[in-house]
Design a protein around this motif. Structure first.
Motif, PDB file in Angstrom:
ATOM      1  N   GLY A  88      32.710  27.161  20.459  1.00  0.00           N
ATOM      2  CA  GLY A  88      32.855  28.536  20.411  1.00  0.00           C
ATOM      3  C   GLY A  88      33.490  28.909  21.867  1.00  0.00           C
ATOM      4  N   ARG A  89      33.488  30.150  21.931  1.00  0.00           N
ATOM      5  CA  ARG A  89      34.032  30.668  23.523  1.00  0.00           C
ATOM      6  C   ARG A  89      33.337  31.869  23.845  1.00  0.00           C
ATOM      7  NH1 ARG A  89      40.235  32.180  23.215  1.00  0.00           N
ATOM      8  NH2 ARG A  89      40.245  30.196  23.698  1.00  0.00           N
ATOM      9  N   THR A  90      33.112  32.017  25.136  1.00  0.00           N
ATOM     10  CA  THR A  90      32.675  33.227  25.654  1.00  0.00           C
ATOM     11  C   THR A  90      33.522  33.590  26.663  1.00  0.00           C
ATOM     12  OG1 THR A  90      30.474  32.234  25.427  1.00  0.00           O
ATOM     13  CG2 THR A  90      30.719  33.931  27.033  1.00  0.00           C
ATOM     14  N   GLU A  91      33.926  34.854  26.529  1.00  0.00           N
ATOM     15  CA  GLU A  91      34.969  35.740  27.620  1.00  0.00           C
ATOM     16  C   GLU A  91      34.002  36.201  28.669  1.00  0.00           C
ATOM     17  OE1 GLU A  91      38.142  35.261  27.509  1.00  0.00           O
ATOM     18  OE2 GLU A  91      38.313  34.603  25.552  1.00  0.00           O
ATOM     19  N   VAL A  92      34.522  35.899  30.079  1.00  0.00           N
ATOM     20  CA  VAL A  92      33.694  36.485  30.977  1.00  0.00           C
ATOM     21  C   VAL A  92      34.959  37.258  31.799  1.00  0.00           C
ATOM     22  CG1 VAL A  92      32.678  36.042  33.202  1.00  0.00           C
ATOM     23  CG2 VAL A  92      32.170  34.656  31.175  1.00  0.00           C
ATOM     24  N   PRO A 135      41.703  39.149  34.642  1.00  0.00           N
ATOM     25  CA  PRO A 135      40.070  39.349  34.559  1.00  0.00           C
ATOM     26  C   PRO A 135      39.395  38.281  33.517  1.00  0.00           C
ATOM     27  CG  PRO A 135      41.233  41.595  34.616  1.00  0.00           C
ATOM     28  CD  PRO A 135      42.467  40.507  34.610  1.00  0.00           C
ATOM     29  N   ALA A 136      40.371  37.747  32.620  1.00  0.00           N
ATOM     30  CA  ALA A 136      39.613  37.119  31.410  1.00  0.00           C
ATOM     31  C   ALA A 136      39.681  35.796  31.911  1.00  0.00           C
ATOM     32  CB  ALA A 136      40.423  37.395  30.229  1.00  0.00           C
ATOM     33  N   VAL A 137      38.429  35.250  31.846  1.00  0.00           N
ATOM     34  CA  VAL A 137      38.064  33.943  31.745  1.00  0.00           C
ATOM     35  C   VAL A 137      37.371  33.503  30.624  1.00  0.00           C
ATOM     36  CG1 VAL A 137      36.661  32.157  33.044  1.00  0.00           C
ATOM     37  CG2 VAL A 137      37.963  34.014  34.241  1.00  0.00           C
ATOM     38  N   HIS A 161      40.683  30.710  50.908  1.00  0.00           N
ATOM     39  CA  HIS A 161      40.329  31.010  49.601  1.00  0.00           C
ATOM     40  C   HIS A 161      40.119  32.508  49.263  1.00  0.00           C
ATOM     41  CE1 HIS A 161      36.185  31.198  51.285  1.00  0.00           C
ATOM     42  NE2 HIS A 161      35.852  31.948  50.306  1.00  0.00           N
ATOM     43  N   ALA A 162      40.473  32.856  48.110  1.00  0.00           N
ATOM     44  CA  ALA A 162      40.393  33.982  47.400  1.00  0.00           C
ATOM     45  C   ALA A 162      39.042  33.855  46.167  1.00  0.00           C
ATOM     46  CB  ALA A 162      41.406  34.530  46.624  1.00  0.00           C
ATOM     47  N   THR A 163      38.323  34.922  46.215  1.00  0.00           N
ATOM     48  CA  THR A 163      37.019  34.841  45.424  1.00  0.00           C
ATOM     49  C   THR A 163      37.164  35.977  44.123  1.00  0.00           C
ATOM     50  OG1 THR A 163      35.954  34.179  47.278  1.00  0.00           O
ATOM     51  CG2 THR A 163      34.692  35.133  45.255  1.00  0.00           C
ATOM     52  N   PHE A 164      36.883  35.620  43.112  1.00  0.00           N
ATOM     53  CA  PHE A 164      36.966  36.459  41.995  1.00  0.00           C
ATOM     54  C   PHE A 164      35.703  36.547  41.285  1.00  0.00           C
ATOM     55  CE2 PHE A 164      41.145  35.167  42.962  1.00  0.00           C
ATOM     56  CZ  PHE A 164      42.088  36.225  43.230  1.00  0.00           C
ATOM     57  N   GLU A 165      34.956  37.421  41.078  1.00  0.00           N
ATOM     58  CA  GLU A 165      33.456  37.250  40.721  1.00  0.00           C
ATOM     59  C   GLU A 165      33.386  38.215  39.562  1.00  0.00           C
ATOM     60  OE1 GLU A 165      31.067  36.529  43.646  1.00  0.00           O
ATOM     61  OE2 GLU A 165      29.145  36.108  42.211  1.00  0.00           O
ATOM     62  N   SER A 166      32.481  37.739  38.641  1.00  0.00           N
ATOM     63  CA  SER A 166      32.095  38.378  37.275  1.00  0.00           C
ATOM     64  C   SER A 166      30.851  38.949  37.618  1.00  0.00           C
ATOM     65  CB  SER A 166      31.783  37.508  36.149  1.00  0.00           C
ATOM     66  OG  SER A 166      30.614  36.702  36.468  1.00  0.00           O
ATOM     67  N   ALA A 167      30.604  40.134  36.699  1.00  0.00           N
ATOM     68  CA  ALA A 167      29.108  40.446  36.579  1.00  0.00           C
ATOM     69  C   ALA A 167      28.045  39.823  36.158  1.00  0.00           C
ATOM     70  CB  ALA A 167      29.124  41.888  35.781  1.00  0.00           C
ATOM     71  N   PRO A 168      26.875  39.979  36.435  1.00  0.00           N
ATOM     72  CA  PRO A 168      26.052  38.984  35.993  1.00  0.00           C
ATOM     73  C   PRO A 168      25.967  38.821  34.526  1.00  0.00           C
ATOM     74  CG  PRO A 168      24.928  40.220  37.802  1.00  0.00           C
ATOM     75  CD  PRO A 168      26.415  41.022  37.474  1.00  0.00           C
ATOM     76  N   LEU A 169      25.709  37.733  34.006  1.00  0.00           N
ATOM     77  CA  LEU A 169      25.935  37.229  32.697  1.00  0.00           C
ATOM     78  C   LEU A 169      24.705  38.128  32.105  1.00  0.00           C
ATOM     79  CD1 LEU A 169      28.159  35.427  33.691  1.00  0.00           C
ATOM     80  CD2 LEU A 169      27.175  33.867  32.013  1.00  0.00           C
ATOM     81  N   GLY A 226      32.932  21.878  27.987  1.00  0.00           N
ATOM     82  CA  GLY A 226      34.531  21.880  27.827  1.00  0.00           C
ATOM     83  C   GLY A 226      35.108  22.477  28.900  1.00  0.00           C
ATOM     84  N   ALA A 227      36.419  22.779  28.972  1.00  0.00           N
ATOM     85  CA  ALA A 227      37.398  23.154  29.877  1.00  0.00           C
ATOM     86  C   ALA A 227      37.593  24.534  29.979  1.00  0.00           C
ATOM     87  CB  ALA A 227      38.608  22.420  29.796  1.00  0.00           C
ATOM     88  N   PRO A 228      36.951  25.436  31.035  1.00  0.00           N
ATOM     89  CA  PRO A 228      37.153  26.883  31.073  1.00  0.00           C
ATOM     90  C   PRO A 228      38.754  27.172  31.341  1.00  0.00           C
ATOM     91  CG  PRO A 228      35.630  26.310  32.365  1.00  0.00           C
ATOM     92  CD  PRO A 228      36.047  24.943  32.068  1.00  0.00           C
ATOM     93  N   THR A 229      39.203  28.211  31.104  1.00  0.00           N
ATOM     94  CA  THR A 229      40.485  28.495  31.361  1.00  0.00           C
ATOM     95  C   THR A 229      40.885  29.859  32.059  1.00  0.00           C
ATOM     96  OG1 THR A 229      40.835  29.411  29.248  1.00  0.00           O
ATOM     97  CG2 THR A 229      41.715  27.173  29.585  1.00  0.00           C
ATOM     98  N   VAL A 230      41.609  30.031  33.112  1.00  0.00           N
ATOM     99  CA  VAL A 230      41.712  31.244  33.726  1.00  0.00           C
ATOM    100  C   VAL A 230      43.232  31.467  33.883  1.00  0.00           C
ATOM    101  CG1 VAL A 230      39.670  30.535  35.236  1.00  0.00           C
ATOM    102  CG2 VAL A 230      41.855  30.095  36.026  1.00  0.00           C
ATOM    103  N   ARG A 231      43.610  32.561  33.935  1.00  0.00           N
ATOM    104  CA  ARG A 231      44.940  32.909  34.257  1.00  0.00           C
ATOM    105  C   ARG A 231      45.370  33.331  35.659  1.00  0.00           C
ATOM    106  NH1 ARG A 231      48.165  33.440  30.236  1.00  0.00           N
ATOM    107  NH2 ARG A 231      49.449  35.366  30.517  1.00  0.00           N
TER     108      ARG A 231
END
Lengths: 284, 911
Positions: B389-393, B552-554, B438-446, B454-459
């Motif tokens: 399955g997958r979860t988009e953050v 934005p999509a992880v 380093h640069a930081t990109f953070e999500s809202a709390p899940l 598995g292996a997450p992917t980012v763009r």
């Protein structure tokens, strides 16, 4: 028709209430229980006046229990349990269980109880139940006081832990109760040992001190990893397993093994105590 | 107070002997158990096997091998070829070899060429060298008479190995169809990609040089043979590496990029090339805490083998090159899977293993060994790295400029290659990012927890003034307190070229992060960090400033596995069993012990006390009471008279149920006295002094005592008892402040509580002053009037004479006289004469009809009158000129007492 005096029934002798009162009036009992109230207050004061230079003494993953202690009432109570579980509670339980028969013997009042007659097995059973009740009271008093003063001072917050996510306060109370339950079970081992010594000797100090000494010996042996699997059979081997109840999900494997160990040891010691006491000539 | 203490010593000693013997036996057993050599179920033979390999198959190399054979084998046994990891020897796989031999396999382990005591050089699992060596070992196995074969020269064999040995297993299975099953652990798919990882999808150029692992790898192979002399010849830069391998390393470590020759060499050593030819069922076990050969390597192997139609199964555990063997539960699981795989595909036992995918996730710390605890999970099929399955953050953050430090220094730290199983620190994170890098990109709390498997992917979008950039992408799990954890210390190195100078023009590239197993709890945030440096990698030497942005999509791949039943759960049943057994035992003991009271001896049903043939011998053989018989009737006050140690106290102890007699018995109203006999409730006692709770007042003590009887308060007659005690207001003081006499009176009052029908008092007047003694005598006399009886023990003759109606004299454990005091006290036939001349008096007396003239002191004679009147004796003496100073008639009790006690009271000892 019974041969006994009117009103005498073996099962009515030495009522639990009477034994509770016998012990309650003792300075020893009052001091021990009083200290359970005092300790959290002392710890609280130490935190208040202790200053902020916390040198990390490298106690591994759980050293941070200290850092978390002031983060809420639950954590404060947990800290109070953490610092007292290893030694203080052992001494208190050994005191209640080791002193109970030996002190009666040293006062000379044991023979008068037996001449009432309180059946020997009943005497031991009542003494044991009351000693265990006092031990449990001490444990709950400590935790309860710590929870109360901690909550008053630091507020009602989730149970923080570095090994897992924060645990919501409601569930945290359950975890705390589970930890207390496990501690109560593991302390049965020391209770059994102290009670056995109490039956074997007339010197109350010998019974209490002997139980604590043997407990310390077991703890020391448990530190020697070269002993290998022999350590699993030491009564103190699982005494820290309650820390596993803090992680999410709870680590209960060692808790279960610790409970088995404690129950077996306690049963063994108590069986020996009953066997010995119901057969021995009381000469004190 | 306890006259037995002195005698108790020998008894204790005997008990000690028994206890010491028991301890000795236990210690001896432990020592024997520890010292005795273990009995193995297998034999091991070390031997050197010379094999011919190399491209032509003719170059001899001497291999150091060990062959394990099960002792208890039924015919021919299947074999396992067990290969070690890089830098190891045959000894490093001892434990695994032994456990496989224990399962009934012939196990051949060997030290690979270039290591340990084997000859040759390291060719990095080259198909011409290491793989051919292993093929020759298969030949050797096939020739062994103990090993089962499928055909001539084709042994039934599985190949198992970790890391370097794992790759060998894969390459061997691809090269030699005789292999029946393989279990490669924590190994690589493509060595080039492992050392030059590139996480950006669609970029074929080599990635970033993994310098610290490569250095460790190379360093391990350069060292001298273990225990051997330092190598005299050879290139010190290359150690035991083959020249081509050494040259390739030196080149890639210098430039940070492989040339064609290096690429070809690494390719040659990669199982990727052999996958399509592997027909042996393969169990791939890979570690989730492995920055050298991450989970993606096993994934690539699994896909390659599955494409060839060969059965393949994948299992992950929490360990690896960084994490070590992992927690015990994981070790048990991988061991079980390996055994199951070999048993089915090599030995031909057991059902075909299912194809399920198993993995484990860190659940917390073990409190006992301070290690990690993991929970095992399974999923019906291997989902690959993309999860089932997958979860988009959604992460947010502006495009940020980050600086590449010159020569990668200072560099961020994400893992500690080679440190080994510091699993907890890796899980807890050694990660540290450096400011400006380093640069930081953070999500809202899940809002809900994500079970990432598995292996997450980012763009990622990157702009660089130089057109190229090397960055590292990391995915942190940040808890609400701000603590961020980098799973396994795993990071995704990305090397991009052809980049624009302006971030607005940069095209997004998909970056596949290393596969992880982690539950990101609700309330936690996902933090994507893009950094320019990492100490484990070789980064560009020139300083530069890149601009990075993350879309934005992880995507987080998820698997919701089924928890694997923990084998430890069995202990819960054990606990329940133990508790049930204890409860049953207690119930059984209670049922067995429930005894009916024996019927009374009718003859004595109305007699307060009958003591019959009482004898008490202690464990050490000391006989305190030889033979005591007496009775106490209603209305009597009986004195038990005897010197100290005559056996009085022991007798009274039996009467209180404190001591069991050796033989004989004591009956109270016809009932035998045993410990706890209910009849004791009709006996009040004071034995061996008072016993009070020191912290209670006298009154409270009496109350506490009566409470312990459980009888109605009205029956106690406190008023009468207190009157007898006569303590006045002192009765409300604590007993620890009482004088001896006060305690004694209180103890007598306690014995009288409830007005028991038989009162037993041991030395009751001890500590009392004369008026109190007189009062006590009256009390006791009065007490016995209405059908009750009193037994008083004393060593004082006068005491008994004045208090008692009857007396029993004991000496050395025997009754010497008994009867009414008046009888005993009545005049004796003997008199005591004080005379002026003893010898003259004696000769006069001899002429008279008297008996037994004995001298008693300087001027006294004791004479048995034998019926002769006293006045006649006196007259005779006076007539003979002997002065008579005194004539004292003696009494029977005194006679008896002195005759028996006075002569030899010392010898009786303590009773």
């Amino acid at each position: 028709m019974s041969s006994a005096a009117t009103g005498y029934r073996p099962s009515a002798t030495l009522p639990i209430r009477a034994e509770i009162r016998r012990q309650a009036s003792r300075r020893r009992t009052q001091l021990a229980l009083g200290f359970m109230v005092l300790l959290p207050l002392i710890v609280l004061l130490a935190f208040e006046f202790g200053g902020g230079n916390d040198d990390d003494n490298g106690g591994g993953a759980f050293s941070s229990l200290v850092d978390l202690a002031t983060s809420g009432g639950l954590n404060f109570a947990l800290f109070a349990i953490f610092v007292s579980a290893g030694f203080l509670l052992v001494v208190v339980v050994a005191l209640f269980c080791g002193d109970t028969v030996a002190s009666e013997a040293s006062w000379g009042s044991l023979r008068y109880l037996l001449a009432i007659p309180v059946p020997r097995a009943r005497l031991l059973a009542v003494k044991l139940v009351v000693a265990l009740a006092y031990s449990l009271t001490a444990l709950l008093t400590l935790a309860g006081t710590a929870l109360l003063v901690g909550t008053l001072r630091y507020g009602w917050h989730p149970l923080g832990s570095t090994v897992a996510a924060e645990i919501p306060a409601g569930q945290g109370v359950l975890r705390l109760l589970a930890i207390l339950g496990y501690l109560a079970v593991t302390l049965l081992g020391v209770a059994g040992l102290a009670f056995l010594l109490s039956v074997l000797t007339d010197a109350a100090l010998g019974a209490v001190g002997g139980a604590v000494l043997l407990w310390i010996l077991s703890s020391i042996l448990d530190q020697i990893t070269a002993l290998g699997s022999v350590r699993n059979f030491l009564p103190t081997h699982y005494s820290d397993a309650w820390l596993g109840l803090l992680s999410t999900p709870m680590q209960t494997d060692d808790v279960v093994k610790g409970a088995i160990s404690a129950v077996c040891y306690a049963t063994l010691f108590w069986s020996l105590a009953f066997y010995r006491f119901t057969r021995k000539d009381v000469t004190s | 107070m306890n006259p037995f203490k002195g005698r108790a010593l020998p008894r204790m000693t005997r008990r000690r002997v028994v206890a010491s013997a028991a301890v000795l036996v236990i210690v001896a057993a432990l020592v024997t158990w520890a010292a005795l050599p273990e009995r193995h179920s297998w034999t091991a033979t070390d031997q050197r096997i010379t094999v011919r390999s190399g491209p032509s198959g003719t170059e001899p190399v001497d291999l150091d091998t060990r062959f394990y054979l099960p002792k208890d084998r039924d015919g021919k046994v299947p074999a396992v070829l067990l290969a070690h990891g890089f830098g190891g020897t045959k000894d490093s796989v001892d434990d695994d070899a032994e456990s496989l031999a224990d399962r009934g396999y012939a196990v051949l382990t060997w030290t690979a060429r270039g290591f340990g005591a084997s000859g040759g050089e390291i060719h990095l699992d080259s198909p011409d060298y290491e793989v051919k060596d292993a093929q020759r070992l298969l030949d050797w196995l096939a020739a062994r008479p103990e090993v089962r074969t499928d055909a001539a020269g084709d042994p039934r064999v599985g190949v198992v190995g970790g890391s370097y040995g794992g790759a060998l297993a894969l390459l061997l299975a691809g090269q030699d169809p005789r292999v029946d099953a393989i279990v490669p652990l924590i190994t690589w798919n493509d060595l080039g990609k492992s050392f030059f990882p590139q996480s950006a999808d669609g970029v074929t150029a080599p990635g970033v040089f993994k310098k610290s692992w490569a250095g460790l790898f190379f360093g391990n192979g350069s060292s001298s043979p273990v225990g051997g002399p330092p190598r005299a010849q050879g290139d010190p830069a290359c150690g035991r590496f083959a020249a081509d391998v050494c040259a390739a390393y030196l080149k890639m470590a210098t430039t940070g990029a492989p040339d064609a020759a290096t690429t070809a060499l690494l390719r040659r050593s990669s199982p990727d090339t052999a996958l399509a030819r592997i027909k042996a069922p393969t169990l791939l076990i890979q570690g989730a805490v492995d920055t050298l050969f991450p989970l993606s390597e096993a994934d690539a192997n699994a896909r390659g083998i599955a494409a060839a139609g060969t059965p393949v199964r994948v299992a992950w555990f929490t360990g690896g090159h960084d994490g070590g063997q992992g927690p015990q539960t994981d070790q048990d699981r991988t061991k079980f899977l390996t055994a199951q795989w070999l048993d089915h595909y090599v030995k031909g036992e057991g059902a075909a293993p299912e194809n399920s995918f198993t993995y484990s996730r860190v659940a917390g710390f073990s409190a006992l060994d301070r290690g990690l605890v993991t929970n095992g999970y399974s999923d019906p099929a291997y989902p690959g790295l993309a999860g089932s399955g997958r979860t988009e953050v959604t992460v947010s953050g502006p495009a940020q400029p980050i600086a590449n430090p010159p020569n990668g220094n200072p560099g961020a730290l994400s893992s500690l290659p080679g440190v080994g199983s510091q699993l907890s620190s890796l899980i807890g994170g050694v990660a540290g990012d450096l400011g400006g890098q380093h640069a930081t990109f953070e999500s809202a709390p899940l809002t809900t927890a994500a079970e990432v498997v598995g292996a997450p992917t980012v763009r990622l979008r990157v702009a660089s003034p130089t057109g190229s950039a090397t960055v590292f992408v990391k995915l942190y799990d940040a808890d609400p307190n701000g603590t961020a954890t980098l799973s396994g210390g795993l990071i995704a190195p990305v090397r991009l070229t052809g980049l624009p100078k302006d971030i607005a023009a940069a095209q997004p590239v998909t970056v596949t992060l290393p596969a992880i197993v982690r539950r990101i709890d609700a309330g936690h945030t996902v933090r994507v960090v893009v950094a320019t440096s990492d100490q484990a990698f070789l980064t560009p030497a020139d300083p530069a400033v890149y601009t990075v942005a993350v879309e934005p999509a992880v995507t987080l791949p998820t698997v919701v596995g089924t928890p694997i039943a923990n084998p430890q759960v069995v202990w819960r049943w054990v606990l329940l069993g133990v508790l049930a057994a204890i409860i049953l035992g207690v119930v059984a003991v209670l049922l067995v012990r429930r005894r009916r009271e024996a019927p009374p001896v009718a003859e004595f049903a109305d007699t307060p006390l009958v003591v019959r043939g009482l004898r008490k011998a202690y464990g050490d053989g000391f006989v305190a009471v030889e033979q005591v018989d007496f009775r106490v009737e209603r209305g009597q006050v009986v004195g038990l008279l005897g010197s100290n140690g005559a056996g009085k106290t022991t007798t009274l102890r039996v009467l209180m149920g404190l001591t069991m007699p050796t033989s004989g018995d004591a009956l109270v109203f016809g009932r035998r006295l045993t410990p706890g006999a209910p009849i004791l409730s009709r006996v009040g006692a004071l034995v061996e002094g008072p016993g009070f709770l020191p912290h209670l007042s006298g009154y409270e003590n009496l109350r506490a005592y009566w409470q312990a009887t459980g009888r109605p308060e009205a029956d106690a007659r406190f008023e009468e008892a207190l009157e007898i005690a006569g303590l006045g207001d002192s009765v409300h003081r604590r007993t620890k402040n009482y004088s001896h006499g006060m305690r004694q009176r209180l103890a007598i009052a306690q014995a009288m509580l409830g007005l028991p029908e038989l009162l037993v008092l041991d030395e009751p007047t001890d500590g009392l002053d004369p008026p109190q003694i007189a009062e006590m005598r009256r009390v006791l006399r009065r007490y016995a009037t209405d059908g009750r009886a009193v037994l008083v023990s004393s060593h004082l003759l006068a005491e008994v004479e004045q208090t008692c109606t009857h007396a029993v004299v004991v000496n050395k454990g025997r009754i010497v006289a008994a009867g009414p005091v008046s009888d005993i006290v009545g005049e004796s036939p003997s008199v005591q004469l004080s005379v002026s001349d003893v010898s003259a008096a004696t000769s006069v007396l001899e002429t008279l009809n008297v008996r037994g003239v004995k001298q008693d002191g300087a001027s006294d004679l004791i004479v048995d009158m034998n019926g002769t009147p006293r006045e006649e004796v006196v007259a005779s003496l006076v007539r003979a000129g002997v002065g008579v100073d005194r004539v004292v008639p003696r009494r029977r009790l005194e006679d008896a007492f002195l005759a028996l006690v006075g002569d030899n009271s010392r010898g009786s000892g303590d009773r």
